[in-house]
Design a protein around this motif. Structure first.
Motif, short mmCIF file in Angstrom:
data_model
loop_
_atom_site.label_atom_id
_atom_site.label_comp_id
_atom_site.label_asym_id
_atom_site.label_seq_id
_atom_site.Cartn_x
_atom_site.Cartn_y
_atom_site.Cartn_z
N ASP A 37 31.97 36.70 35.52
CA ASP A 37 33.05 37.08 35.04
C ASP A 37 33.88 35.61 34.88
O ASP A 37 34.70 34.40 35.93
CB ASP A 37 33.68 37.53 36.59
CG ASP A 37 35.23 38.35 36.89
OD1 ASP A 37 35.91 37.48 35.77
OD2 ASP A 37 35.94 38.86 37.47
N TYR A 39 36.80 35.00 33.53
CA TYR A 39 38.33 34.87 33.90
C TYR A 39 38.03 34.76 34.87
O TYR A 39 39.03 33.58 35.47
CB TYR A 39 38.88 36.47 33.58
CG TYR A 39 40.05 36.41 33.45
CD1 TYR A 39 41.17 36.20 33.19
CD2 TYR A 39 40.33 36.81 34.99
CE1 TYR A 39 42.11 35.91 33.22
CE2 TYR A 39 41.27 37.00 35.35
CZ TYR A 39 43.19 36.35 34.94
OH TYR A 39 43.87 36.54 35.18
N GLU A 150 41.07 38.30 31.20
CA GLU A 150 40.12 39.49 31.86
C GLU A 150 39.98 40.11 31.12
O GLU A 150 40.26 41.35 30.38
CB GLU A 150 41.71 39.48 32.56
CG GLU A 150 41.58 40.50 34.42
CD GLU A 150 42.47 40.37 34.27
OE1 GLU A 150 42.50 41.19 36.03
OE2 GLU A 150 44.18 40.14 34.32
N GLN A 151 38.82 40.64 31.78
CA GLN A 151 38.08 41.86 31.37
C GLN A 151 38.11 43.22 31.99
O GLN A 151 38.45 42.74 33.57
CB GLN A 151 36.43 41.80 31.18
CG GLN A 151 35.77 40.90 30.63
CD GLN A 151 36.15 40.79 28.93
OE1 GLN A 151 36.69 42.69 28.43
NE2 GLN A 151 37.19 40.07 28.92
N LYS A 152 39.25 44.36 32.27
CA LYS A 152 39.13 45.45 32.38
C LYS A 152 38.00 46.32 33.05
O LYS A 152 37.15 46.66 31.54
CB LYS A 152 40.67 45.71 32.53
CG LYS A 152 41.81 45.29 32.10
CD LYS A 152 42.47 45.25 32.96
CE LYS A 152 43.90 44.64 33.17
NZ LYS A 152 44.30 43.57 34.03
N HIS A 153 37.86 45.93 33.72
CA HIS A 153 35.80 47.36 34.07
C HIS A 153 36.58 48.64 34.61
O HIS A 153 37.21 49.04 35.37
CB HIS A 153 35.07 46.60 35.50
CG HIS A 153 35.37 45.30 34.85
ND1 HIS A 153 34.01 44.63 33.53
CD2 HIS A 153 35.62 44.20 35.36
CE1 HIS A 153 34.33 43.19 34.13
NE2 HIS A 153 35.10 42.75 34.76
#
Length: 153
Positions: A37, A39, A150-153
């Motif tokens: 992660d 981010y 930021e990665q949206k999971h």
């Protein structure tokens, strides 16, 4: 008389305690586990940079005070500044430079310079008590945000 077994047990306990409290490991695994992660790591460095900034601000407030409590607090803020600056250095060197900045990236040289700039800014923040060093550290980390959204999971 203390037995050899008791001495070994005490020494082992002391060693384990020392390892546990000597500092956290900020690097993620250095094997390809795939659980990353980036981010969150940048966000963590931003928090460390804000802590460095607050430490410098508090040190300035305590400067010139000679009572024992003020001196004690000054030492604590200096140590805090050192710790959080070092956290950033470790995060860049142990994680980003080993796992995220790769020679086959088209912009490798640019990325390398920007990550190195964070290490240098953190080193200068450790060595100095001026707010400009905290601001430079904060700004150098912000530059990395574009690489690690930021990665949206």
């Amino acid at each position: 008389m203390i037995s050899q077994g008791l001495i070994r047990t005490l020494m082992t306990g002391l060693l384990l305690t020392t390892l546990l409290i000597s500092g956290r490991s900020v690097a993620h695994c250095q094997i390809p586990c795939g659980i990353y992660d980036d981010y969150a790591r940048v966000k963590s460095m931003m928090e460390d940079a804000l802590t460095v900034e607050k430490s410098i601000r508090m040190m300035a407030e305590l400067a010139g005070k000679t009572d024992a409590q003020s001196q004690n607090q000054m030492v604590r803020w200096v140590m805090n500044k050192e710790k959080h600056s070092q956290n950033i250095i470790a995060q860049i060197s142990d994680y980003f430079l080993t796992q995220r900045v790769k020679p086959d990236q088209k912009d490798y040289e640019e990325r390398l310079k920007k990550h190195h700039a964070v290490i240098v800014a953190a080193m200068k923040a450790k060595q100095n008590a001026g707010m400009e060093y905290a601001k430079a550290l904060n700004n150098s980390i912000k530059v990395l945000k574009s690489y690690y959204p930021e990665q949206k999971h």
